[in-house]
Design an enzyme around this catalytic site. Structure first.
Site, PDB file in Angstrom:
ATOM      1  N   SER A   1       3.057  -1.997  10.389  1.00  0.00           N
ATOM      2  CA  SER A   1       4.495  -2.010  10.691  1.00  0.00           C
ATOM      3  C   SER A   1       5.187  -3.324  10.317  1.00  0.00           C
ATOM      4  O   SER A   1       6.130  -3.740  10.995  1.00  0.00           O
ATOM      5  CB  SER A   1       4.741  -1.660  12.167  1.00  0.00           C
ATOM      6  OG  SER A   1       4.346  -0.320  12.404  1.00  0.00           O
TER       7      SER A   1
ATOM      8  N   LYS B   1       0.083   4.269  -0.375  1.00  0.00           N
ATOM      9  CA  LYS B   1      -0.572   5.479   0.151  1.00  0.00           C
ATOM     10  C   LYS B   1      -0.318   6.646  -0.807  1.00  0.00           C
ATOM     11  O   LYS B   1      -0.292   6.452  -2.013  1.00  0.00           O
ATOM     12  CB  LYS B   1      -0.095   5.756   1.582  1.00  0.00           C
ATOM     13  CG  LYS B   1      -0.220   4.493   2.445  1.00  0.00           C
ATOM     14  CD  LYS B   1      -0.001   4.712   3.903  1.00  0.00           C
ATOM     15  CE  LYS B   1      -0.148   3.375   4.621  1.00  0.00           C
ATOM     16  NZ  LYS B   1      -0.113   3.499   6.065  1.00  0.00           N
TER      17      LYS B   1
ATOM     18  N   GLU C   1      -5.606  -5.182  10.565  1.00  0.00           N
ATOM     19  CA  GLU C   1      -4.625  -4.117  10.745  1.00  0.00           C
ATOM     20  C   GLU C   1      -4.946  -3.339  12.024  1.00  0.00           C
ATOM     21  O   GLU C   1      -5.785  -2.421  12.001  1.00  0.00           O
ATOM     22  CB  GLU C   1      -4.687  -3.145   9.563  1.00  0.00           C
ATOM     23  CG  GLU C   1      -4.251  -3.746   8.257  1.00  0.00           C
ATOM     24  CD  GLU C   1      -3.616  -2.685   7.367  1.00  0.00           C
ATOM     25  OE1 GLU C   1      -2.447  -2.837   7.032  1.00  0.00           O
ATOM     26  OE2 GLU C   1      -4.286  -1.697   7.048  1.00  0.00           O
TER      27      GLU C   1
ATOM     28  N   HIS D   1      -9.665   0.849   4.670  1.00  0.00           N
ATOM     29  CA  HIS D   1      -8.358   1.044   5.305  1.00  0.00           C
ATOM     30  C   HIS D   1      -8.527   2.026   6.461  1.00  0.00           C
ATOM     31  O   HIS D   1      -9.335   2.955   6.394  1.00  0.00           O
ATOM     32  CB  HIS D   1      -7.342   1.576   4.278  1.00  0.00           C
ATOM     33  CG  HIS D   1      -5.967   1.651   4.857  1.00  0.00           C
ATOM     34  ND1 HIS D   1      -5.553   2.722   5.612  1.00  0.00           N
ATOM     35  CD2 HIS D   1      -4.944   0.777   4.821  1.00  0.00           C
ATOM     36  CE1 HIS D   1      -4.305   2.492   6.015  1.00  0.00           C
ATOM     37  NE2 HIS D   1      -3.924   1.315   5.547  1.00  0.00           N
TER      38      HIS D   1
ATOM     39  N   GLY E   1       2.100   2.331  10.791  1.00  0.00           N
ATOM     40  CA  GLY E   1       3.087   3.408  10.707  1.00  0.00           C
ATOM     41  C   GLY E   1       3.761   3.716  12.031  1.00  0.00           C
ATOM     42  O   GLY E   1       4.446   4.739  12.170  1.00  0.00           O
TER      43      GLY E   1
ATOM     44  N   GLU F   1      -6.957   4.522   7.419  1.00  0.00           N
ATOM     45  CA  GLU F   1      -6.828   5.946   7.115  1.00  0.00           C
ATOM     46  C   GLU F   1      -8.085   6.482   6.422  1.00  0.00           C
ATOM     47  O   GLU F   1      -8.393   7.670   6.511  1.00  0.00           O
ATOM     48  CB  GLU F   1      -5.550   6.185   6.285  1.00  0.00           C
ATOM     49  CG  GLU F   1      -4.320   6.071   7.188  1.00  0.00           C
ATOM     50  CD  GLU F   1      -3.059   5.561   6.513  1.00  0.00           C
ATOM     51  OE1 GLU F   1      -2.977   5.602   5.280  1.00  0.00           O
ATOM     52  OE2 GLU F   1      -2.148   5.118   7.247  1.00  0.00           O
TER      53      GLU F   1
ATOM     54  N   ASN G   1       0.872  -1.179   0.000  1.00  0.00           N
ATOM     55  CA  ASN G   1       0.000   0.000   0.000  1.00  0.00           C
ATOM     56  C   ASN G   1       0.907   1.228   0.000  1.00  0.00           C
ATOM     57  O   ASN G   1       1.494   1.557   1.026  1.00  0.00           O
ATOM     58  CB  ASN G   1      -0.899  -0.039   1.246  1.00  0.00           C
ATOM     59  CG  ASN G   1      -1.717   1.230   1.390  1.00  0.00           C
ATOM     60  OD1 ASN G   1      -1.805   2.034   0.467  1.00  0.00           O
ATOM     61  ND2 ASN G   1      -2.323   1.415   2.560  1.00  0.00           N
TER      62      ASN G   1
END
Ligand code: PGA
Length: 295
Positions: A258, A59, A212, A141, A218, A143, A57
């Site tokens: 991560s 992003k 996730e 996702h 991150g 985000e 991904n």
């Protein structure tokens, strides 16, 4: 790297049809079997038929030129195919990346419109993503959820992906606060049920789920292997209770948050883990390749 298809011609004269791990029955083949009263059987023992995937991904990173440089390095390394690699670049790079990879990896979208097409400024629909070479689309996702997407919208996006010919990768995960409060399993159950209830077996067989934990994305930290194994088993249990169980058993459930070349072997070795969804460490070809080799 497309999955083998079992067509109507293949099943026309068969009395019994066994679908090997990773293969897909075409809708025509499925209809024909239904008419003839034959139930397709799943090949491989329990847990053995789960497809392995490593999904990048990117992003909001990489121009078209940078994506092409990645593709050249990736193809040059000739990765072995223990898992299907999928790369999700920004929308602008989808078509060029798909062409440059030339089948060395699948291409996916990071998001998808809930609408098939129409007056929806800024939205990119399944047919446009397919047109650009996509075969997967991330749905929900963290985000995107953080930006306001709720379970109802994720459900619509998941269906838009399926009816538009894409394989949805449904992302689910708990916040740090939910984890501290002991609510991880409850949160995942609700997210999974909201998105998946009512799917047909033919839709379930194209589904991918990524666990996730939102607090790990991150952040450079991950849950321990035992915790991941426990959560993945919970996700699998909910899948089997929510969807057609024989097909739900074959849905790849990935871990994301991560993942790096340093922890990939340990994380990908967790029981029940069918691969990884990788953000930051997927941006450099050598790091993504190292993760792929760890499967
Ligand atoms: P990360 O991102 O690997 O950088 O933690 C994972 C993701 O957002 O899917």
């Amino acid at each position: 790297m497309t999955r083998p298809l079992i067509t109507a011609k293949d099943v026309a004269a068969a009395d019994r049809v066994v679908v090997p791990p990773g293969a897909i029955l075409t809708p025509l083949a499925r209809d024909l079997l239904r008419k003839r009263g034959i139930t397709p059987e799943l090949g491989g023992g329990a847990g053995s038929g789960v497809e392995r995937l490593v999904i990048a991904n990117w992003k909001s990173h990489k121009t078209i030129g940078e994506a092409l440089a990645f593709a050249a390095a990736f193809r040059g390394a000739q990765p072995r195919a223990g898992a299907t690699p999928v790369i999700c670049p920004p929308h602008t790079a989808l078509a060029a990346l798909h062409q440059a990879l030339d089948g060395a990896a699948e291409v996916g979208a990071q998001d998808i419109s809930a609408h098939p097409e129409g007056a929806h400024t800024g939205e990119v629909a399944a047919r446009h993503l397919v047109d650009a070479g996509c075969s997967f689309a991330l749905v929900g996702h963290s985000e995107r959820r953080h930006a306001g997407e709720d379970d109802a919208l994720c459900r619509r996006k998941l269906r838009a992906a399926l009816s538009g010919g894409l394989r949805p990768v449904l992302c689910v995960g708990e916040t740090a606060e939910e984890r501290r409060g002991g609510r991880t399993q409850r949160v995942l159950t609700d997210q999974l049920r909201a998105a998946l209830e009512g799917l047909e077996p033919a839709q379930v067989e194209r589904l991918v789920v990524a666990y996730e934990p939102r607090w790990a994305i991150g952040a450079g930290v991950t849950p321990g292997p035992a915790e991941i194994a426990e959560v993945l088993a919970h996700v699998r249990g909910v899948l089997e209770r929510t969807c057609a169980p024989a097909w739900a058993r074959r849905v790849p459930v990935l871990y994301g948050g991560s993942v790096s070349e340093r922890n990939a072997a340990e994380l990908l070795g967790v029981p029940g883990c069918a691969g990884a969804l990788v953000g930051g460490a997927s941006l450099a070809p050598e790091r993504f390749l190292a993760i792929l080799q760890a499967v």
